[in-house]
Scaffold this motif. Sequence first.
Motif, PDB file in Angstrom:
ATOM      1  N   LEU A   1      45.270  47.390  34.975  1.00  0.00           N
ATOM      2  CA  LEU A   1      45.459  47.041  36.379  1.00  0.00           C
ATOM      3  C   LEU A   1      44.942  45.629  36.660  1.00  0.00           C
ATOM      4  O   LEU A   1      43.852  45.264  36.232  1.00  0.00           O
ATOM      5  CB  LEU A   1      44.668  48.043  37.239  1.00  0.00           C
ATOM      6  CG  LEU A   1      44.568  47.768  38.740  1.00  0.00           C
ATOM      7  CD1 LEU A   1      45.891  48.046  39.429  1.00  0.00           C
ATOM      8  CD2 LEU A   1      43.464  48.619  39.374  1.00  0.00           C
ATOM      9  N   ILE A   2      45.753  44.847  37.361  1.00  0.00           N
ATOM     10  CA  ILE A   2      45.264  43.567  37.872  1.00  0.00           C
ATOM     11  C   ILE A   2      45.417  43.596  39.390  1.00  0.00           C
ATOM     12  O   ILE A   2      46.498  43.891  39.904  1.00  0.00           O
ATOM     13  CB  ILE A   2      46.051  42.346  37.350  1.00  0.00           C
ATOM     14  CG1 ILE A   2      46.178  42.378  35.826  1.00  0.00           C
ATOM     15  CG2 ILE A   2      45.394  41.043  37.794  1.00  0.00           C
ATOM     16  CD1 ILE A   2      46.959  41.199  35.257  1.00  0.00           C
ATOM     17  N   VAL A   3      44.336  43.305  40.095  1.00  0.00           N
ATOM     18  CA  VAL A   3      44.398  43.199  41.548  1.00  0.00           C
ATOM     19  C   VAL A   3      44.275  41.729  41.911  1.00  0.00           C
ATOM     20  O   VAL A   3      43.411  41.029  41.385  1.00  0.00           O
ATOM     21  CB  VAL A   3      43.223  43.971  42.195  1.00  0.00           C
ATOM     22  CG1 VAL A   3      43.200  43.721  43.695  1.00  0.00           C
ATOM     23  CG2 VAL A   3      43.317  45.457  41.893  1.00  0.00           C
ATOM     24  N   VAL A   4      45.156  41.228  42.777  1.00  0.00           N
ATOM     25  CA  VAL A   4      44.995  39.875  43.298  1.00  0.00           C
ATOM     26  C   VAL A   4      44.771  40.016  44.793  1.00  0.00           C
ATOM     27  O   VAL A   4      45.701  40.322  45.542  1.00  0.00           O
ATOM     28  CB  VAL A   4      46.226  38.992  43.021  1.00  0.00           C
ATOM     29  CG1 VAL A   4      45.981  37.557  43.485  1.00  0.00           C
ATOM     30  CG2 VAL A   4      46.594  39.014  41.546  1.00  0.00           C
ATOM     31  N   ASP A   5      43.527  39.818  45.220  1.00  0.00           N
ATOM     32  CA  ASP A   5      43.221  39.985  46.636  1.00  0.00           C
ATOM     33  C   ASP A   5      43.524  38.676  47.360  1.00  0.00           C
ATOM     34  O   ASP A   5      43.373  37.602  46.790  1.00  0.00           O
ATOM     35  CB  ASP A   5      41.745  40.365  46.805  1.00  0.00           C
ATOM     36  CG  ASP A   5      41.460  40.848  48.221  1.00  0.00           C
ATOM     37  OD1 ASP A   5      42.384  41.385  48.855  1.00  0.00           O
ATOM     38  OD2 ASP A   5      40.328  40.675  48.696  1.00  0.00           O
ATOM     39  N   GLU A   6      43.928  38.754  48.610  1.00  0.00           N
ATOM     40  CA  GLU A   6      44.299  37.581  49.396  1.00  0.00           C
ATOM     41  C   GLU A   6      45.309  36.733  48.614  1.00  0.00           C
ATOM     42  O   GLU A   6      45.102  35.541  48.406  1.00  0.00           O
ATOM     43  CB  GLU A   6      43.067  36.719  49.698  1.00  0.00           C
ATOM     44  CG  GLU A   6      41.873  37.523  50.134  1.00  0.00           C
ATOM     45  CD  GLU A   6      41.610  37.425  51.625  1.00  0.00           C
ATOM     46  OE1 GLU A   6      42.398  36.767  52.341  1.00  0.00           O
ATOM     47  OE2 GLU A   6      40.627  38.025  52.058  1.00  0.00           O
ATOM     48  N   GLU A   7      46.393  37.394  48.194  1.00  0.00           N
ATOM     49  CA  GLU A   7      47.322  36.745  47.277  1.00  0.00           C
ATOM     50  C   GLU A   7      47.963  35.480  47.853  1.00  0.00           C
ATOM     51  O   GLU A   7      48.469  34.656  47.118  1.00  0.00           O
ATOM     52  CB  GLU A   7      48.410  37.735  46.836  1.00  0.00           C
ATOM     53  CG  GLU A   7      49.315  38.296  47.956  1.00  0.00           C
ATOM     54  CD  GLU A   7      50.490  37.406  48.310  1.00  0.00           C
ATOM     55  OE1 GLU A   7      50.909  36.622  47.459  1.00  0.00           O
ATOM     56  OE2 GLU A   7      50.981  37.515  49.457  1.00  0.00           O
ATOM     57  N   HIS A   8      47.918  35.320  49.181  1.00  0.00           N
ATOM     58  CA  HIS A   8      48.554  34.160  49.809  1.00  0.00           C
ATOM     59  C   HIS A   8      47.678  32.907  49.712  1.00  0.00           C
ATOM     60  O   HIS A   8      48.114  31.820  50.058  1.00  0.00           O
ATOM     61  CB  HIS A   8      48.792  34.464  51.293  1.00  0.00           C
ATOM     62  CG  HIS A   8      47.501  34.661  52.019  1.00  0.00           C
ATOM     63  ND1 HIS A   8      46.824  35.865  51.977  1.00  0.00           N
ATOM     64  CD2 HIS A   8      46.727  33.810  52.712  1.00  0.00           C
ATOM     65  CE1 HIS A   8      45.692  35.746  52.640  1.00  0.00           C
ATOM     66  NE2 HIS A   8      45.606  34.506  53.094  1.00  0.00           N
ATOM     67  N   GLU A   9      46.428  33.071  49.264  1.00  0.00           N
ATOM     68  CA  GLU A   9      45.484  31.955  49.245  1.00  0.00           C
ATOM     69  C   GLU A   9      45.962  30.820  48.339  1.00  0.00           C
ATOM     70  O   GLU A   9      46.280  31.043  47.177  1.00  0.00           O
ATOM     71  CB  GLU A   9      44.130  32.440  48.729  1.00  0.00           C
ATOM     72  CG  GLU A   9      43.230  32.985  49.800  1.00  0.00           C
ATOM     73  CD  GLU A   9      42.694  31.897  50.718  1.00  0.00           C
ATOM     74  OE1 GLU A   9      42.492  30.766  50.237  1.00  0.00           O
ATOM     75  OE2 GLU A   9      42.494  32.191  51.897  1.00  0.00           O
ATOM     76  N   THR A  10      45.970  29.606  48.861  1.00  0.00           N
ATOM     77  CA  THR A  10      46.474  28.491  48.058  1.00  0.00           C
ATOM     78  C   THR A  10      45.498  28.088  46.952  1.00  0.00           C
ATOM     79  O   THR A  10      45.877  27.387  46.034  1.00  0.00           O
ATOM     80  CB  THR A  10      46.779  27.267  48.938  1.00  0.00           C
ATOM     81  OG1 THR A  10      45.667  27.066  49.787  1.00  0.00           O
ATOM     82  CG2 THR A  10      48.011  27.478  49.759  1.00  0.00           C
TER      83      THR A  10
END
Length: 651
Positions: free
Chosen positions: A327-336
């Motif tokens: 599993l990979i979680v990318v939190d706040e994926e919109h963050e530049t």
Amino acid sequence: MSKPSFIRVIIDRAIHRELDYLVPETLADRVGVGSRVRVPFRDKSGLATVVSVLERSEAKGIRSIEAVVGESPILSEQMLELARWISAYYCCPIETVMRSLLPQVIRRAEVGWKKQLFVRPTRKIDNEEIGKLRKRAPRQAELLEAMSRLETPMRAADLLRQTSLDNQTLRALVRRGLAELREEAVIRDPHADEQFIATSNLVMNNEQSLALREVTQALDSPENARPILLHGVTGSGKTEIYLQAIRAALDRGRTASVLVPEISLTPQTVERFKGRFAEAQDAVAVLHSHLSEGERHDEWHKIHSGRARIVIGARSAVFAPLKNLGLIVVDEEHETTYKQEEAPRYHARDVAVVRAKIEKCVVVLGSATPSLESYHNATTGKYRRCHLCGHTAAVPKKCPACGKDALIYAGFGTEKVESTVAHIFPKATVRRMDADSMTRKEAYRETLRSFRTGKIDILVGTQMIAKGLHFPNVTLVGIINADLALHLPDFRAGERTFQLLTQVAGRAGRGETSGEVFVQTYTPFSPSIQFARHHDFAGYFQQELEFRERCDFPPFKHAILITVRSPHEARAKFSAETLVRRFRESLGSKFILGDPTPAPLEKLQGQFRFHILIRGEAIMRLSRLACETLDKLPFPEDVTVAVDVDPYQLL
Ligand code: ADP
């Protein structure tokens, strides 16, 4: 497997070529794909990574490797595949990609472990022996007695401190053959002294359970899993889903990694993960840019050796050497900040999606304000959209007469705003939060803590305060100069403004009390502001997507931004024009190629900058053609060319 006779390597230097070497019989057992080796190169020797094992090689004048470095391969076949993808997609030499994939301290030849002396008795010591020694050497006897009680070897320094005896006494025991000293590696753990209180799973609400079920189903059939987009405001319970999803991955014998923007990697975040998986002290490794070289080395090996099965980290944690990744979680994926602004100019979210595909694992992208790309992918079915309403579902019942706390966002001139606010509210405690006033990390945490606990009434700041923070008692938010970002010459300007406004506005009325948001703008009817006002994601994205499609911008077309710069304006311009002429010949009509234009920031750090923007659908093909064209063109020495695929900074 037969022993390797030849290997192909990527040397740690930018030579843009892979090289073949011969493996002497004596070293053959210790070499495999992903091993590090020392090889002769020109008239020097250098370090390299093995990318394949060959039965024969066509290379002329082939030379032998000199040594194998380290005990085991440091790069898996899957990570090599990922490196090749990054190199091809982002138009970047593989050596440069390797630099990001493997931290400097791991690539070095010297062993990076911190070693300390440990002591133990050479055999079982009885009281009689201690008694005899006491007569001749009482201090040695005292030390021997302490040592005889040890069940495992002890750090020599600790034993001497405990017994108040000195090194000489210890050495004397070693000379007598009664004690043995051995060097052993010790782990540098930045969190070693902290206690983490074990927490257990919370009972989930319906939305959370549905989202978790999506993840567990994907974990059970990862071959055809699509990335899962988890949309919910800060405080809506996303992290709880991540925690239980990680548990589900571990239960299936797999590992997990969580990416968060560096600024969100606070002690509280780390504590939440360490606390939930507190049963094994080493289970969670943390990777961020503030680690010392030694700490980074140890965390990396903790992951590589399989002792740590969960990684939480910033952008580069997407390369964490976890095996059997589930599993990979990318939190706040919109963050530049997930986009690296130097080569390799990769986007960690996109790399995560590709790594997941290679390793057959599940990706969860979480956000309060998803990026247009991810939103589009979710609506077109490339991703799977889960939506958590969270607190925003609670419609405010009445307008509060006056807010107890306020949070003010200012685009610029925060100092000025701070003094005006202090003047108007003389009794309130006002604090400013921007890059100038928050140079120390502790200052940032301290301010947020005071604000949360009500010691600060009014907080004035830049976008810093907008990012994913959760303050239940904020009831009023003011946004000054909301359209500042709108006027930047960047096709994402509207999207960024919309995200920022929804995020900042989301700060108000999140707790028991409802809230109000005031926005100051020169363009009140711009879509970014109107849709943000109504918290209407679908509406905003729909009109923005229409605009992007009509103008051939992402997510409908990929873009490559080429920046040509030089201290001499004419040279930069000429090189850019020549490059565009070559592109016209090599790219064909499938791609949209503009004329070179001076960059919006035309002169930066003494360099004149020109931009070339190329757009098209077949990004791999476009990257390859762009790279080939660039490789063939000799540029004057003082001209630098940077290639940015899927650019986020158009300035
Ligand atoms: P997010 O990651 O979306 O910001 P969190 O997972 O941090 O949200 O949740 C916000 C707060 O709500 C946390 O204090 C968390 O412990 C709590 N919380 C989350 N889910 C539940 C639940 N199902 N029951 C009770 N409290 C919850």
